[in-house]
Enzyme design. Sequence first.
Site, PDB file in Angstrom:
ATOM      1  N   CYS A 149      14.116  48.197  11.031  1.00  0.00           N
ATOM      2  CA  CYS A 149      14.838  47.804   9.819  1.00  0.00           C
ATOM      3  C   CYS A 149      15.986  48.773   9.568  1.00  0.00           C
ATOM      4  O   CYS A 149      15.769  49.983   9.417  1.00  0.00           O
ATOM      5  CB  CYS A 149      13.906  47.776   8.616  1.00  0.00           C
ATOM      6  N   LYS A 188       8.547  47.056  17.163  1.00  0.00           N
ATOM      7  CA  LYS A 188       9.846  46.386  17.216  1.00  0.00           C
ATOM      8  C   LYS A 188      10.917  47.433  16.912  1.00  0.00           C
ATOM      9  O   LYS A 188      10.857  48.100  15.873  1.00  0.00           O
ATOM     10  CB  LYS A 188       9.924  45.242  16.205  1.00  0.00           C
ATOM     11  N   HIS A 216      15.405  44.693  19.652  1.00  0.00           N
ATOM     12  CA  HIS A 216      16.606  44.092  19.058  1.00  0.00           C
ATOM     13  C   HIS A 216      17.801  44.795  19.695  1.00  0.00           C
ATOM     14  O   HIS A 216      17.956  46.007  19.556  1.00  0.00           O
ATOM     15  CB  HIS A 216      16.597  44.293  17.543  1.00  0.00           C
ATOM     16  N   ASN A 249      15.362  40.254  21.281  1.00  0.00           N
ATOM     17  CA  ASN A 249      15.779  39.788  19.959  1.00  0.00           C
ATOM     18  C   ASN A 249      17.291  39.930  19.841  1.00  0.00           C
ATOM     19  O   ASN A 249      17.837  41.005  20.083  1.00  0.00           O
ATOM     20  CB  ASN A 249      15.074  40.616  18.895  1.00  0.00           C
TER      21      ASN A 249
END
Length: 381
Positions: A149, A188, A216, A249
């Site tokens: 994030c 992640k 990502h 991602n």
Amino acid sequence: MAFSSITQTVAPNNAEDLCSETTESFTHPETSPLATPKPYVTADARIERAWTHWKNLGEPKLIVAPMVDNSELPFRLLCRKYGAEAAYTPMLHSRIFTENEKYRCTEFTTCKEDRPLFVQFCANDPDTLLEAARRVEPYCDYVDINLGCPQRIAKRGNYGAFLMDKLPLVKSLVEKLAQNLNVPVSCKIRVFPDLQDTLNYAKMLEDAGCALLAVHGRTRDEKDGKKIRANWEAIRAVKNALRIPVLANGNIRHMDDVKRCLEETGADGVLSAETLLENPALFAGFRTVEWVSDGEEGVQDGKLDQADLVVEYLKLCEKYPVPWRMIRAHLHKMLGEWFRVHPHVRDDFNAQSILSFEFLYDMVNRLRDLGVSRPLYVNNT
């Protein structure tokens, strides 16, 4: 417990009732045998278990990414109906999850159809993370740590991508779960500007016990996914460097992108977030007009539009209640193009401080009566 047996053992006998129960029902007693750390296993054995577990889940390739307030149960089920093979929950705050019963009850719901499932937490304290993870591990296939994030709230809260500056802490979070849970831990991440830093980071996570890594392909500072393309080459480098399953991602707008991403990265699956919010039928081959080229051959009206999807979503929300803020956000995403044609309908929607399903169904019918048509398209080949 070997990962190969997890999918047969974590689903409780009353799994079909979980969707309507509060998450307080998920709490393990203090005497839970899960409190006993697992015996040491070699790196080779951990890698073998990671792959056995992934294969037992069917090696899902089309996956709903974690989205704060947006990848809740009704939306996950809608995406699963239209081709998604696995899904993440929204990011859950581990400390609040352990302390606040109301938060648990409203933010995490699931059901027997909601598998394979990743439950994602943000955290910066290993013991708190473990306590939260133990509450959900019987009802999921991975407990996932959010290390990607990039928002300011994550910086203030000392979690997500801002732990990239605190790698010893990250390692301790992964080790704590890997050594104490009966389901595997996944992570992640975002990439570092320097590829070698990214590879070192990914290898550290694998060595700490991460059994699956989602990457990502943007850095912490690259927040605008529509303006900045994800770096698939970096994802491919991570895939080549690791021995565990790796998910990609970024840059997924339609199924042609899915195919290219799998080919170019070598990843074991792909995640989609923003595109799914506008088009939950993405993984079934549907695409919005935005991604249909003028004169493109082999594309036809799929006899489905976002209003149809909204109605299906609302019916799922009636069956599996979620906070109205989530419903409101989804309708803005799915009906965004429709609202641009008739902004007065959007204004009426925004003016409702209290929503009802009756109002929302009537709003969809109102848009249809106004002659709005935004079909989704499919390849006819």
